[in-house]
Write a protein that holds these residues in place. Structure first.
Motif, PDB file in Angstrom:
ATOM      1  N   SER A   1       0.863  -1.187   0.000  1.00 49.94           N
ATOM      2  CA  SER A   1       0.000   0.000   0.000  1.00 49.94           C
ATOM      3  C   SER A   1       0.898   1.235   0.000  1.00 49.94           C
ATOM      4  CB  SER A   1      -0.935   0.020   1.210  1.00 49.94           C
ATOM      5  OG  SER A   1      -0.217   0.257   2.397  1.00 49.94           O
ATOM      6  N   GLY A   2       0.420   2.294  -0.549  1.00 52.63           N
ATOM      7  CA  GLY A   2       1.226   3.500  -0.679  1.00 52.63           C
ATOM      8  C   GLY A   2       1.582   4.170   0.633  1.00 52.63           C
ATOM      9  N   ASN A   3       0.809   3.918   1.667  1.00 50.05           N
ATOM     10  CA  ASN A   3       1.045   4.618   2.931  1.00 50.05           C
ATOM     11  C   ASN A   3       1.341   3.664   4.090  1.00 50.05           C
ATOM     12  OD1 ASN A   3      -1.510   3.556   3.013  1.00 50.05           O
ATOM     13  ND2 ASN A   3      -2.477   5.377   3.867  1.00 50.05           N
ATOM     14  N   TRP A   4       1.982   2.541   3.806  1.00 47.49           N
ATOM     15  CA  TRP A   4       2.264   1.543   4.841  1.00 47.49           C
ATOM     16  C   TRP A   4       3.090   2.131   5.981  1.00 47.49           C
ATOM     17  CZ3 TRP A   4       7.285   0.497   6.004  1.00 47.49           C
ATOM     18  CH2 TRP A   4       8.246   0.823   5.027  1.00 47.49           C
ATOM     19  N   LYS A   5       4.093   2.929   5.645  1.00 50.29           N
ATOM     20  CA  LYS A   5       4.981   3.461   6.684  1.00 50.29           C
ATOM     21  C   LYS A   5       4.228   4.410   7.623  1.00 50.29           C
ATOM     22  CE  LYS A   5       9.582   5.432   7.240  1.00 50.29           C
ATOM     23  NZ  LYS A   5      10.778   5.930   6.526  1.00 50.29           N
ATOM     24  N   GLN A   6       3.377   5.257   7.065  1.00 50.23           N
ATOM     25  CA  GLN A   6       2.588   6.173   7.889  1.00 50.23           C
ATOM     26  C   GLN A   6       1.658   5.405   8.828  1.00 50.23           C
ATOM     27  OE1 GLN A   6       3.018   6.376   4.594  1.00 50.23           O
ATOM     28  NE2 GLN A   6       3.848   8.407   4.161  1.00 50.23           N
ATOM     29  N   LYS A   7       1.063   4.314   8.319  1.00 49.09           N
ATOM     30  CA  LYS A   7       0.188   3.486   9.159  1.00 49.09           C
ATOM     31  C   LYS A   7       0.978   2.879  10.316  1.00 49.09           C
ATOM     32  CE  LYS A   7      -2.996   2.111   5.488  1.00 49.09           C
ATOM     33  NZ  LYS A   7      -3.443   0.982   4.652  1.00 49.09           N
ATOM     34  N   CYS A   8       2.162   2.359  10.018  1.00 45.41           N
ATOM     35  CA  CYS A   8       3.009   1.756  11.054  1.00 45.41           C
ATOM     36  C   CYS A   8       3.355   2.769  12.137  1.00 45.41           C
ATOM     37  CB  CYS A   8       4.298   1.217  10.433  1.00 45.41           C
ATOM     38  SG  CYS A   8       4.074  -0.197   9.337  1.00 45.41           S
ATOM     39  N   ILE A   9       3.782   3.939  11.709  1.00 45.48           N
ATOM     40  CA  ILE A   9       4.180   4.993  12.655  1.00 45.48           C
ATOM     41  C   ILE A   9       2.989   5.445  13.487  1.00 45.48           C
ATOM     42  CG2 ILE A   9       4.985   7.383  12.800  1.00 45.48           C
ATOM     43  CD1 ILE A   9       6.818   6.693  10.360  1.00 45.48           C
ATOM     44  N   ARG A  10       1.833   5.613  12.849  1.00 49.36           N
ATOM     45  CA  ARG A  10       0.636   6.067  13.570  1.00 49.36           C
ATOM     46  C   ARG A  10       0.234   5.053  14.653  1.00 49.36           C
ATOM     47  NH1 ARG A  10      -3.050   6.061   9.679  1.00 49.36           N
ATOM     48  NH2 ARG A  10      -4.077   4.214  10.427  1.00 49.36           N
ATOM     49  N   LEU A  11       0.274   3.765  14.321  1.00 50.74           N
ATOM     50  CA  LEU A  11      -0.117   2.760  15.308  1.00 50.74           C
ATOM     51  C   LEU A  11       0.859   2.693  16.481  1.00 50.74           C
ATOM     52  CD1 LEU A  11      -1.339  -0.086  12.948  1.00 50.74           C
ATOM     53  CD2 LEU A  11      -2.725   1.195  14.580  1.00 50.74           C
ATOM     54  N   LEU A  12       2.098   3.097  16.249  1.00 49.00           N
ATOM     55  CA  LEU A  12       3.101   3.105  17.330  1.00 49.00           C
ATOM     56  C   LEU A  12       3.093   4.423  18.111  1.00 49.00           C
ATOM     57  CD1 LEU A  12       6.103   1.443  15.483  1.00 49.00           C
ATOM     58  CD2 LEU A  12       4.811   0.486  17.411  1.00 49.00           C
TER      59      LEU A  12
END
Length: 120
Positions: free
Chosen positions: A107-118
């Motif tokens: 997905s184009g925003n995988w890194k942002q999702k990871c950071i947000r969940l952390l």
């Protein structure tokens, strides 16, 4: 401490994802590798990457072709998120109502999702 999980093939075998894992490790996140590979085969490429990003081999789990969601449930493993490229894995996490959030690496925003969940 927050715990996260990376798939290897199609995920952590990519340099930019390895760099992200290093950033997480350096910020105090507990990083694991969970792969559907069989432990009995040659996994030297996997361990080369694991060593290069600063993880010890005890942070690597081989599911031996068991779905990761089932492996997590059977072994009482829980992570803030698991990053994977296999769409079928997502189905099994949902089917088992896993508390681990699964993020699609393509997905184009995988890194942002990871950071947000952390909450970083």
């Amino acid at each position: 401490m927050k715990k996260v999980s990376f798939d290897f093939d199609g995920t952590l075998d990519k340099k930019h994802i390895q760099q992200f894992a290093i950033e997480l490790i350096n910020s105090g996140v507990d990083v694991y590798v969970n792969t559907t590979r069989f432990i009995k085969f040659d996994n030297s490429d996997l361990f080369e990457v694991v060593n290069s990003i600063g993880l010890s081999s005890d942070k690597v789990n081989f599911t031996n072709h068991t779905w990761k969601a089932e492996f997590f449930k059977e072994n009482n493993l829980e992570f803030t998120w698991h990053l994977d490229d296999n769409y079928e894995e997502f189905f099994h996490f949902r089917r088992l109502k896993s508390k681990t959030k699964v993020i699609q690496v393509n997905s184009g925003n995988w890194k942002q999702k990871c950071i947000r969940l952390l909450n970083l």
